[in-house]
Write a protein that holds these residues in place. Sequence first.
Motif: not given
Length: 293
Positions: A98-102, A128-132
């Motif tokens: 779904f995405g990646i948040g570093i 958007a909330v979770s990845e940020v």
Amino acid sequence: MVRRVESEPLAVAAVGAIERETLELAVDAVEEQFSLTARVDHRKFHTDGIPDSAQPTGDSDQYDAVELAKYVASETDGSRTLVVTNQDVSQGRRQSLFGIGIRYGRTSLLSTFRLGGDRFDDRVRKLAVSEVGYMLGLELCPNEQCPFRRTDSVATLDAVDESPCEACQTKLAEAITSGDATADSESADNGRTEKSVGQSDNTPQDHSTDQLTHLLAGTARFWTSVLGYGVAFIVTLLVLIGLLEEVVGFAITDSDAATWVIVVITAAVAWVVYRNCRAVIKVISRVVIESIR
């Protein structure tokens, strides 16, 4: 709502065919949940400009999520960036993310590739909330309603709230106070947190129980929506019939063709009424919850 994180703005940039409205959904969600200053990056990053390191390899048609995020970051002014792409992405052995948040990095990414459907807008906002949040230093959360829980399916994503749980809000505030949220991106590669479809991580989980929970939650949401729309339809129909009889003296039994026209009009109007009422209730609920907190 989490207190204002920092004055540094967050850029939301598109890679591929992403509508501006989708970027604005992400901007609105981030500003609402974190009180960050976010803006849409008006530049369009096309897939034909993606470097070889991020391109699909072998039989795969999935782009490398980390390399894709780094590519966009290298083309920006160095500000925090949320990359939004319509491409399918992976990272190493983890496929269909779904995405990646570093964590503690400067860049995060979300993919809309698997978000289609009636709840597309809600899914974009939650991701958007979770990845940020991951980028700001948050970790996976065991709370099943928190957007930072492990989401390995669209059903799981639909089941979480957009607002972080109280524990995650506290952790974020502590990270900001201690200065951890300003750590540079050099340490990011060793602390990735990805959200993937059908992938496992080190979080212990009873999958049978989890699936049953999601099934029951999905069933409850479905019948709640049916009931809500049904009430809106009946009320709209009664109001429309009353207006027709009062204004033009028309009775619904006067003509079969006219009856069907009224039913179609009622269905359309009722849907608009239902959606608007649901949005208003959602806003009121958030205000009440925040006031209680």
